[in-house]
Design a protein around this motif. Structure first.
Motif, short mmCIF file in Angstrom:
data_model
loop_
_atom_site.label_atom_id
_atom_site.label_comp_id
_atom_site.label_asym_id
_atom_site.label_seq_id
_atom_site.Cartn_x
_atom_site.Cartn_y
_atom_site.Cartn_z
N HIS A 6 -61.74 -43.30 -30.24
CA HIS A 6 -60.92 -43.91 -31.29
C HIS A 6 -61.85 -44.63 -32.27
O HIS A 6 -62.73 -45.38 -31.84
N ARG A 7 -61.67 -44.34 -33.54
CA ARG A 7 -62.39 -45.10 -34.57
C ARG A 7 -61.36 -45.56 -35.58
O ARG A 7 -60.56 -44.75 -36.06
N ASP A 8 -61.37 -46.84 -35.89
CA ASP A 8 -60.37 -47.43 -36.81
C ASP A 8 -58.95 -47.05 -36.37
O ASP A 8 -58.10 -46.72 -37.20
N GLY A 9 -58.73 -47.04 -35.06
CA GLY A 9 -57.38 -46.81 -34.55
C GLY A 9 -56.95 -45.35 -34.53
O GLY A 9 -55.80 -45.03 -34.24
N SER A 10 -57.87 -44.43 -34.81
CA SER A 10 -57.53 -43.01 -34.87
C SER A 10 -58.46 -42.22 -33.95
O SER A 10 -59.69 -42.36 -34.05
N LEU A 11 -57.88 -41.39 -33.07
CA LEU A 11 -58.73 -40.64 -32.13
C LEU A 11 -59.41 -39.47 -32.85
O LEU A 11 -58.76 -38.70 -33.57
N VAL A 16 -63.90 -35.29 -36.34
CA VAL A 16 -62.62 -34.77 -36.82
C VAL A 16 -61.44 -35.55 -36.23
O VAL A 16 -61.29 -35.60 -35.00
N PRO A 17 -60.59 -36.16 -37.08
CA PRO A 17 -59.42 -36.86 -36.54
C PRO A 17 -58.46 -35.85 -35.90
O PRO A 17 -58.18 -34.80 -36.48
N LEU A 18 -57.96 -36.20 -34.72
CA LEU A 18 -57.07 -35.26 -34.03
C LEU A 18 -55.73 -35.13 -34.76
O LEU A 18 -55.05 -34.11 -34.65
N SER A 19 -55.37 -36.16 -35.55
CA SER A 19 -54.14 -36.04 -36.34
C SER A 19 -54.30 -34.89 -37.35
O SER A 19 -53.35 -34.16 -37.62
N ALA A 20 -55.52 -34.69 -37.87
CA ALA A 20 -55.74 -33.60 -38.83
C ALA A 20 -55.65 -32.25 -38.13
O ALA A 20 -55.13 -31.27 -38.69
N TRP A 326 -53.42 -41.14 -23.76
CA TRP A 326 -53.33 -42.28 -24.67
C TRP A 326 -52.88 -41.79 -26.05
O TRP A 326 -53.17 -40.64 -26.41
N PRO A 327 -52.16 -42.63 -26.79
CA PRO A 327 -51.77 -42.20 -28.15
C PRO A 327 -52.99 -42.01 -29.03
O PRO A 327 -53.99 -42.73 -28.91
N PRO A 331 -53.38 -49.30 -32.88
CA PRO A 331 -54.20 -50.37 -33.44
C PRO A 331 -55.47 -50.54 -32.60
O PRO A 331 -55.42 -50.37 -31.37
N PRO A 332 -56.61 -50.85 -33.23
CA PRO A 332 -57.87 -50.96 -32.48
C PRO A 332 -57.76 -51.87 -31.25
O PRO A 332 -58.39 -51.60 -30.23
#
Ligand SMILES: Cc1ncc(COP(=O)(O)O)c(C=O)c1O
Length: 442
Positions: A6-11, A16-20, A326-327, A331-332
């Protein structure tokens, strides 16, 4: 351990963000990190360097061609257990002479194919199979090397489904009968029986079972010598553990510290060593990305229902296996420092993380502490690279997931998600008049 952070609350997988990834390819999707895969393979190679082993990556653990390519590019051979895996190995550009073929039920067709391809070592599981492989090798005029799989009767401390080196399993031959099998083999055959193979189970998080098994196999080698029978190859199989929980798996150097001293002299005398690691390389190299379809309360429990369960990842229900979940977006302050069953963070809820299939056994986690999640959230199921996609099924007519390989900042789709048409592609009774009705589903 891996490059999913997780970086800045995004895995992210590497950069590469996994949301992308989910945005581009949907869910469920297996996402692999090439850097993690290479790092684990290199660590094993470095740890065992004094024994100069041939590493044969175990194809069954994760068999996508792009993953096999990574192994081949790193100079690894492949551990195969079927004609289908040999087909994959060839497509991935592997050198068959650096591959080994195991399996208790090799068919004549598989044996002939492997002989024609020039597979390096046949790992033989019974006297009957030995005679059959020898017969086919002689009929085809194809020379080959074979190693006899030994059942060293050690307790690996794993789930009963994956403990393979105990007494009375279907694998290998008993220590007591091994000399007899060697002596019964026709030395004029083109199949040269010159090795010993074992695979005692998986995952094995301690070194003692390996040490016990090696001691037994070295004693067997001495008895074979006394009968004038030489052992050129020793294949120790796979089974090294992975980090399902942070710090659970001993590093490669710990296994090597126990194994290298026991085999150094034999290797110096010319013994060739083969290792067949799968899980320890690829488990932590992959996550399964799923989306929450619904949440609900029932009978005092809270359920998080995802768009995949045992169809994509069978291990929790088949082996009672733990996978950290984990989501992807949190938040961090809610990113745990360790992956474990009960992270010490405020505001977690106890939930069952389940799949959509019509079976109570369809779950990814039971009674798990998670931050509050809602419909639409993305979850990462960690350490899903090994025995994830390779054991996935289409149960309930679920199309197989997509697979994405991340390397630095690139994310490449390496297997497209199956469609409904893929589900029926091999069935021969699709009525043609149904076709217009299918438009809305495609
Ligand atoms: C003969 C053999 N070799 C190697 C492996 C790979 O084991 P792991 O993925 O635990 O390293 C297996 C797994 O079942 C196996 O049966």
């Amino acid at each position: 351990m891996d490059r999913f952070e997780h970086r800045d609350g995004s895995l992210r997988a590497e950069e590469v963000p996994l949301s992308a990834v989910a945005e581009a390819h949907g869910t469920p999707t297996f996402v692999y990190s090439a850097a993690t895969f290479r790092a684990h393979l290199r660590r094993l190679r470095e740890a065992f360097a004094p024994l100069r082993p041939q590493l044969c990556y175990s194809v069954k653990s994760c068999s996508n061609l792009a993953i096999l390519r990574l192994a081949v590019e790193e100079g690894a051979g492949l551990d195969l257990v079927s004609g289908g895996e040999l087909h994959r190995a060839i497509l991935a550009g592997a050198d068959p002479s650096r591959c080994v073929l195991a399996g208790v039920g090799k068919t004549d067709r598989e044996i002939a194919g492997a002989l024609e391809a020039g597979v390096g070592v046949f790992n033989i599981e019974s006297a009957e199979e030995l005679a059959n492989v020898a017969r086919i090798a002689d009929d085809l005029g194809r020379p080959a090397r074979a190693a006899l799989r030994i059942n060293p009767e050690v307790e690996p401390g794993t789930h009963r489904h994956t403990a393979t080196g105990r007494r009375a399993t279907k694998f290998g031959v008993d220590l007591a009968t091994a000399v007899e099998v060697f002596r019964g083999h026709d030395r004029r055959s083109r199949l040269r029986l010159c090795g010993l193979h074992l695979h005692i189970g998986s995952p094995i998080a301690t070194t003692a079972p390996y040490v016990d098994a090696i001691d037994r196999v070295l004693e067997l080698r001495d008895s074979l010598r006394r009968h004038g029978l030489g052992v050129e190859v020793l294949d120790l199989g796979g089974g090294f553990a992975a980090d399902y929980v942070t710090g659970q798996a001993p590093p490669a150097s710990t296994y090597a510290a126990a194994i290298v001293p026991r085999l150094r002299a034999a290797v110096e005398e010319g013994l060739e060593l083969i290792l067949e690691p799968g899980r320890s390389i690829v488990a932590n190299s992959g996550v399964l990305l799923v989306r929450v379809t619904y949440t609900k309360e029932s009978g005092g429990r809270r359920f998080v229902i995802c768009d995949a369960g045992m169809n994509a990842l069978l291990r929790p229900s088949h082996y009672d296996a733990f996978h950290f979940i984990w989501p992807c977006e949190v938040p961090p302050a809610l990113v745990p420092s360790r992956r474990e069953e009960r992270p010490a963070l405020p505001g977690l809820e106890e939930v069952d993380v389940v799949g959509p299939l019509c079976e109570t056994g369809d779950y990814l986690a039971i009674a798990r502490s998670l931050p509050p999640v809602e419909r639409g959230d993305l979850l990462a199921v960690y350490a899903a690279g090994a025995y994830g996609m390779s054991m996935a099924s289409r149960y309930n007519s679920s199309p197989l997931p997509a697979e994405v390989l991340v390397d630095g900042s690139s994310a490449r789709l390496v297997r497209r998600r199956e469609t409904y048409d893929d589900l029926v592609a091999h069935e021969l009774a699709v009525p043609s008049q149904a076709t217009p009705l299918l438009g809305a589903l495609r």
